[in-house]
Design an enzyme around this catalytic site. Structure first.
Site, PDB file in Angstrom:
ATOM      1  N   LYS A   1     -44.255  -0.418 -31.786  1.00 14.48           N
ATOM      2  CA  LYS A   1     -45.093  -0.835 -30.665  1.00 14.48           C
ATOM      3  C   LYS A   1     -45.094   0.257 -29.594  1.00 14.48           C
ATOM      4  O   LYS A   1     -44.057   0.788 -29.250  1.00 14.48           O
ATOM      5  CB  LYS A   1     -44.528  -2.128 -30.090  1.00 14.48           C
ATOM      6  CG  LYS A   1     -45.441  -2.851 -29.153  1.00 14.48           C
ATOM      7  CD  LYS A   1     -44.949  -4.276 -28.958  1.00 14.48           C
ATOM      8  CE  LYS A   1     -45.887  -5.036 -28.045  1.00 14.48           C
ATOM      9  NZ  LYS A   1     -45.539  -6.448 -27.962  1.00 14.48           N
TER      10      LYS A   1
ATOM     11  N   GLU B   1     -43.777 -23.750 -30.797  1.00 14.11           N
ATOM     12  CA  GLU B   1     -43.800 -24.742 -29.735  1.00 14.11           C
ATOM     13  C   GLU B   1     -43.454 -26.126 -30.258  1.00 14.11           C
ATOM     14  O   GLU B   1     -42.765 -26.906 -29.597  1.00 14.11           O
ATOM     15  CB  GLU B   1     -45.194 -24.794 -29.076  1.00 14.11           C
ATOM     16  CG  GLU B   1     -45.503 -23.609 -28.184  1.00 14.11           C
ATOM     17  CD  GLU B   1     -45.938 -22.402 -28.970  1.00 14.11           C
ATOM     18  OE1 GLU B   1     -46.141 -22.522 -30.181  1.00 14.11           O
ATOM     19  OE2 GLU B   1     -46.070 -21.328 -28.355  1.00 14.11           O
TER      20      GLU B   1
ATOM     21  N   ARG C   1     -50.365 -27.046 -28.859  1.00 14.40           N
ATOM     22  CA  ARG C   1     -49.838 -26.964 -30.220  1.00 14.40           C
ATOM     23  C   ARG C   1     -48.811 -28.021 -30.492  1.00 14.40           C
ATOM     24  O   ARG C   1     -48.566 -28.391 -31.633  1.00 14.40           O
ATOM     25  CB  ARG C   1     -49.154 -25.620 -30.440  1.00 14.40           C
ATOM     26  CG  ARG C   1     -50.060 -24.474 -30.295  1.00 14.40           C
ATOM     27  CD  ARG C   1     -49.428 -23.241 -30.847  1.00 14.40           C
ATOM     28  NE  ARG C   1     -50.457 -22.545 -31.609  1.00 14.40           N
ATOM     29  CZ  ARG C   1     -50.271 -21.482 -32.341  1.00 14.40           C
ATOM     30  NH1 ARG C   1     -49.081 -20.995 -32.458  1.00 14.40           N
ATOM     31  NH2 ARG C   1     -51.249 -20.919 -32.970  1.00 14.40           N
TER      32      ARG C   1
END
Lengths: 189, 719
Positions: free
Chosen positions: B360, B446, B474
C-alpha cells in the site's frame, strides 16, 4: 509466521550471509578519539561479534514480555547515556558501539512484526545480528520472488491441464452444463 | 508484504539496476551517521527511464514538486489505446499513472495509498482484458483512481469527490467501465458471480474479474460468495489484493499493527512456503518418468500433495472450489500480464483465485513510510508529503466520543469497546492506547461485532459497539434478533450519521433513526452538540437493562463547554430540553439538526418572529409532555432531523395522532431527508440539495404561516 528462516539460518549457511569477522579482527585495532563512522568494517566486526552474546532484551534491560512503553523508556534512557556526543572522550568508541546496538534493539523490538521474527529466532537459540538479517532478508526476498514465479508457473500449467477435461460428460456442475450448452449452440450456428 | 529497509552499500548496486523497485526507508529509525546516504540514494534511484523529459528532484525533497511529463499516459484515453504497447512501455505507463494519481490526489484529497498499491495491477488488467465488455469489479472502490484515469475520466480527476464531480468509488451511472457500484466492502465476488452466471445464461463469452483486498476477505460475504462460486463452477477470476492491511487506518496511534485475524497469518504462510516446491518438483520428475496412463494417477497424487503440503491458506480456497494461483508480485507487470494472459486464454477454468501481493502506498516514499500508508488524505504537497490539514478550534465528534468513552471506562472497568476494522474512523484507537485489553477490532465483520457484543453483555460487561451508521445496515438482523429481542444492554455508537460529504451516498447514514427507533426495546437518542454527546455516552453506560444507541455526525463540534474531566452526567431518559422559549412557532429538532433550528430562529427573528427551539434528545422514548406542550401552545410545529422518513418525525406524528393533538389547530410539518440519494459533494451543497439548511427551515415556517413573500425572501437571500 512459519517460514524458511529457521532452516536457512543454521550456523553452516549463516556464514553465507554473515560477514566473516576473523579476517578483519586480524587488523590492528586503533583507538580513535573521535567519532567512528558506522560503515567502518572494524567496528562492524566488533559489533557483530559482541552482539552474538547478548539478546536485545538483555541489552535494553527489560523482560522478554516487555510492553512497547517499557521498550521506549529503556531505549530513551540508554540512548541518552550512550550517545557519542555526551560520552566522555575515552569512552566514545565503546559507547558508540553500545548506542548502535541499543538502537538496533529498539528498531527490532518496537515493530511488532520484526519483534515476532526476533522472538522466534531467539527461541531457536540464534542471536542474528540485525544487520545480517537485513541483508539476509533482502536476498531472501529476491529468492522468494523467484520461488513465487516458479510456483505460479507450475500452477498455471496445472490449470491448463485440468481445464482440458474439465467439462467432460461426468461433470454436472451448473457452470459445466452451461458451458456445454453454449458450445453446442455455437457448433450449430 | 513489507520489503526490508536496505541501507547497506552492497544493496545499492542491485537497486540501481532495477529502478522500478523502490525500497522503503525507515529513515526516522536509522542513526544520524547513516542519513548521509539517503538523498543521494533517492536521486540515483528514480531517474532512469527510456526517453522523455522528467522533472528532477531537488535535494531534501523525496518526490517531484512539479507534475512530471507523462507522454505515454497522454496518449491513453481508453483501455483500447493500450493494446499496442509493449511490456516495457506498460512499465513506463505505470510510472506515469502513479505520478498522475499522486498529483491529482494532492490537489483534491482522497484515497491515496490503496490506489498506489494497485497501479501495476490496473495497467495489467486493462491491457489483458477488454473492458467494458469484460467486467472488472473493484471491491470498496477507493483504489479505483488509476482505473478511472485509464477509462476516459482523466480530465475530470480534478473534480474527484466534489459536488457534480467524479465519485470517490466506482459508480455505474458515471461510466460504463464501472460495472458495479461499491463503497462498502466484500461485495465484488458476489456481484462478479452474478455477472458470470448472467453471462452464462445469455450465452456470452466475456470475462469477469473481481478485485478484492485481504481486508475485505475478513467479511463473511466473501466466503458466502466463494462457496457459491465453487459450487456453480462458473468461469470467473478473483484477484486477492494482499497488502497485509486489514484495518483502517492500518495503524494504531503508536505505530504499525499486525493485521487482525487468523486469515492474515494463513495468507502469510502462503507467501513464504519453501519446502513445498522441492517436494513437488521431485513428484513431477517421478510422474514424467512414469508417463502415459499413469499420468492421470500421478496428477491426482500431485493434487493431493499440493493440498497437503502447501500452506493451509491455499487449501482453504481450493476447498471452497476456487483454483488458487500465487502468490504473485503485484508490482511486476511482466508477471501479472503473463499470468492474466494465461488464465484468459484457458477455456473452462471455473473460478480462479489469483493471490497478488502488493504494497500500500507503493511508489510514494512518504506513503510507504507512514504508519497509515496515506490511506485517506486531504490536499498535500507532493514534494514533501505534508498534508494541508485545516486547523479548527474544536475537535471532531469522533474524538469527543472516544474521550467520553475513556472517561467512562476509567470509572467502570466493565466497559469494553468493539469496532469493525475502523480504529481510526471511530476514534477507538485512542481507547486502544489507554485500554489495550478492552478494545476489540474484529475485522470487517459488523454482524459478528454485534453478536460478539451481545455475548459480552450476557457476561455482565458493558460493550460499546462503535459502527458507522451506514455500516450498521449490515448488522441489522443481529441488532434485532441477537440484541433487541433478548433485551441485552449493548450500546451502539453510530458515527457518520446523516449526510457525510465527499464520501457520498454509499457512506451516508440516513436510515439509522428509522431502523433503530422501530425496535421495541431500544433507547434511541441523539446529541445536539458535543457536551450533549458526553452526557449521552454516560447515559448509555448507565442504561443496563436494555439496548441503547446514539448517533452523531461527521464533523467538528460547535464549541460549547465540555463537562469537567470529560465525564458526562447521565440524562433523564425520555426528557428533552428547550434552549429557547418563544411563541407561535415551535422548532423541534433531533440531534445536530437543533443547530440548524437555532440558526433558523435567528433568521426568523429578523422578520419579527420569535420561535421556540426545542431539543428532543430522545426519539425513543419520546418526551410526550414536551411535545404535548409544544403542540398545545403553538400554532406551528416543525420537526427537523437529518434522517429519512420513518424516523423521528414519524414517531412524533404517531404520538400526535394517538394523543388527539392532530384534531386541534396546530399545523405540523416534518423536515426530513428527501426520498432520493444525495450525491457526494461538500456538506453545504448536500444540505442545500436536501433542503435542510436554516434558510429552508425558516422558509418552511413562513410557508406554513401563509407568508409566501417572506419565504421567498429568505430563500433568495441565501447563497
Amino acid at each position: 509466521m512459519r517460514c524458511g528462516y529457521g532452516l536457512a539460518a543454521l550456523p553452516g549457511t549463516d556464514a553465507r550471509f554473515f560477514s566473516p569477522e576473523t579476517p578483519f579482527l586480524r587488523l590492528p585495532r586503533t583507538v580513535h578519539p573521535t567519532r567512528i563512522k558506522f560503515g567502518s568494517f572494524k567496528i562492524r566486526a566488533k559489533i557483530d561479534e559482541a552482539r552474538k552474546e547478548v539478546s536485545f532484551y538483555e541489552l535494553l534491560g527489560i523482560s522478554e514480555t516487555g510492553t512497547l512503553l517499557e521498550i521506549k523508556l529503556a531505549y530513551k534512557q540508554l540512548a541518552r547515556k550512550y550517545h557519542p556526543d555526551v560520552s566522555p572522550l575515552d569512552r566514545v568508541e565503546e559507547n558508540t558501539e553500545r548506542f548502535i546496538r541499543v538502537q538496533e534493539a529498539y528498531e527490532t523490538l518496537s515493530d511488532p512484526r520484526r519483534r515476532a521474527l526476533y522472538d522466534k529466532d531467539l527461541a531457536l537459540g540464534l542471536h542474528l545480528a540485525f544487520s545480517a538479517r537485513r541483508r539476509y532478508q533482502h536476498d531472501e526476498d529476491l529468492e522468494d520472488r523467484n520461488e513465487w514465479r516458479n510456483r505460479w508457473q507450475s500452477q498455471l500449467s496445472e490449470l491448463k491441464r485440468k481445464s482440458m477435461n474439465r467439462d467432460a460428460g461426468g461433470n454436472m456442475s451448473w457452470g459445466a452444463r452451461m458451458r456445454r450448452q453454449r458450445e453446442e449452440l455455437s457448433k450449430e450456428l | 508484504m513489507a520489503l526490508c529497509a536496505c541501507s547497506f552499500p552492497a544493496i545499492i548496486s542491485c537497486a540501481a539496476s532495477e529502478p522500478q523497485k523502490s525500497t522503503p526507508f525507515a529513515s526516522h529509525l536509522l542513526c544520524g551517521s547513516d542519513l548521509g546516504f539517503h538523498p543521494l540514494f533517492k536521486l540515483n534511484q528514480v531517474k532512469k527511464r527510456p526517453g522523455g523529459v522528467y522533472a528532477s528532484l531537488s535535494g531534501g525533497a523525496e518526490y517531484y514538486a512539479q507534475r512530471p511529463a507523462t507522454p505515454l499516459l497522454d496518449t491513453i484515453n481508453y483501455p483500447i489505446h493500450m493494446k499496442n504497447l509493449s511490456v516495457k512501455e506498460l512499465k513506463q505507463l505505470a510510472d506515469e499513472l502513479r505520478s498522475d494519481v499522486i498529483f491529482n490526489v494532492s490537489k483534491t484529497g482522497g484515497h491515496l495509498g490503496s490506489s498506489l498499491g494497485v497501479v501495476e495491477l490496473t495497467v495489467a488488467l486493462h491491457y489483458v482484458f477488454n473492458a467494458p465488455r469484460d467486467k472488472i469489479l473493484w471491491d470498496v472502490g477507493h483504489q479505483s483512481y488509476p482505473h478511472k484515469i485509464l477509462t476516459g475520466r482523466r480530465d475530470k480527476m480534478h473534480t474527484m469527490r466534489q459536488t457534480n464531480g467524479l465519485a470517490g468509488f466506482t459508480k455505474r451511472s458515471e461510466s460504463e467501465y464501472d460495472c458495479f457500484g461499491t463503497g462498502h466492502s466484500s461485495t465484488t465476488i458476489s456481484a462478479g458471480l452474478g455477472m458470470a452466471v448472467g453471462r452464462d445464461l445469455k450465452g456470452e463469452r466475456n470475462h469477469v474479474v473481481a478485485v478484492i483486498g485481504d481486508g475485505a476477505m475478513t467479511a463473511g460475504q466473501a466466503y458466502e460468495a466463494m462457496n457459491n462460486a465453487g459450487y456453480l463452477d462458473s468461469d470467473m477470476i478473483v484477484i486477492l489484493n494482499d497488502n497485509k492491511q486489514v484495518s483502517l487506518p492500518t495503524a494504531t496511534l503508536d505505530g504499525p499493527i499486525p493485521p487482525v485475524g487468523a486469515l492474515s497469518s494463513a495468507l502469510s504462510r502462503l507467501q513464504s512456503n519453501r519446502p513445498l516446491r522441492e517436494l513437488r518438483e521431485v513428484a513431477k520428475g517421478v510422474t514424467k518418468q512414469i508417463g502415459g496412463p499413469m499420468h492421470e494417477l500421478a496428477a491426482k497424487v500431485d493434487e493431493y500433495a499440493r493440498g497437503m503440503i502447501s500452506g493451509s491458506g491455499s487449501t482453504l480456497f481450493e476447498e471452497l472450489g476456487l483454483y488458487y494461483i500465487g502468490p504473485v508480485d503485484g508490482h511486476n507487470i511482466d508477471d501479472l500480464v503473463s499470468i492474466l494472459k494465461e488464465v484468459k486464454t484457458t477455456k473452462t477454468t471455473g473460478p480462479v483465485l489469483i493471490h497478488v501481493v502488493t504494497e500500500k502506498g507503493r511508489g510514494y516514499p512518504y506513503a510507504e513510510r507512514a504508519d497509515d500508508k496515506y490511506h485517506g488524505v486531504v490536499k498535500f504537497d507532493p514534494a514533501t508529503g505534508k498534508q494541508f490539514k485545516g486547523s479548527s478550534v474544536t475537535q471532531s465528534y469522533t474524538t469527543y466520543f472516544a474521550e467520553a468513552l475513556i472517561a467512562e471506562a476509567e470509572a467502570d472497568k466493565n466497559i469494553v469497546a468493539i469496532h469493525a476494522a475502523m480504529g481510526g474512523g471511530t476514534g477507538l484507537n485512542l481507547f486502544l492506547r489507554r485500554f489495550p485489553q478492552r478494545c476489540f477490532d474484529v475485522g470487517i465483520a459488523e454482524q459478528h461485532a454485534v453478536t460478539f457484543a451481545a455475548g459480552l453483555a450476557c457476561e455482565g460487561l458493558k460493550p460499546f459497539c462503535a459502527i458507522y451508521s451506514s455500516f450498521m445496515q449490515r448488522a441489522y438482523d443481529q441488532v434485532v434478533h441477537d440484541v433487541d429481542l433478548q433485551k441485552l444492554p449493548v450500546r451502539f455508537a453510530m458515527d457518520r450519521a446523516g449526510l457525510v460529504g465527499a464520501d457520498g451516498p454509499t457512506h451516508c447514514g440516513a436510515f439509522d433513526v428509522t431502523f433503530m427507533a422501530c425496535l421495541p426495546n431500544m433507547v434511541v437518542m441523539a446529541p445536539s452538540d458535543e457536551a450533549e454527546l458526553f452526557h449521552m455516552v454516560a447515559t448509555a453506560a448507565a442504561i443496563d437493562d436494555r439496548p441503547s444507541c446514539f448517533r452523531y455526525p461527521r464533523g467538528n463540534g460547535i464549541g460549547v463547554q465540555l463537562p469537567t474531566g470529560n465525564k458526562g452526567v447521565p440524562l433523564e431518559i425520555g426528557k428533552g430540553r428547550v434552549p429557547i422559549e418563544g411563541e407561535r412557532v415551535a422548532l423541534l429538532g433531533y440531534g445536530t439538526a437543533v443547530q440548524s433550528c437555532l440558526a433558523a430562529a435567528s433568521l426568523l427573528a429578523s422578520h419579527g418572529l420569535k420561535p421556540t427551539v426545542a431539543d428532543a434528545r430522545f426519539c425513543k422514548p419520546l418526551d410526550h409532555s414536551l411535545i404535548r406542550g409544544l403542540a398545545k401552545a403553538h400554532e406551528v410545529l416543525i420537526t427537523v432531523e437529518e434522517g429519512s422518513i420513518g424516523g423521528f418525525g414519524s414517531h412524533v406524528a404517531q404520538f400526535l395522532a394517538l394523543d388527539a393533538l392532530l384534531d386541534g389547530k396546530v399545523k405540523w410539518r416534518p423536515l426530513v431527508l428527501p426520498d432520493q440519494y444525495i450525491d457526494h459533494g461538500s456538506p453545504a451543497d448536500q444540505f442545500a440539495q436536501a433542503g435542510l439548511t436554516p434558510s429552508h427551515i425558516a422558509a418552511t415556517v413562513f410557508n406554513v404561516l401563509g407568508q409566501k413573500r417572506e419565504a421567498l425572501q429568505i430563500m433568495s437571500a441565501r447563497n
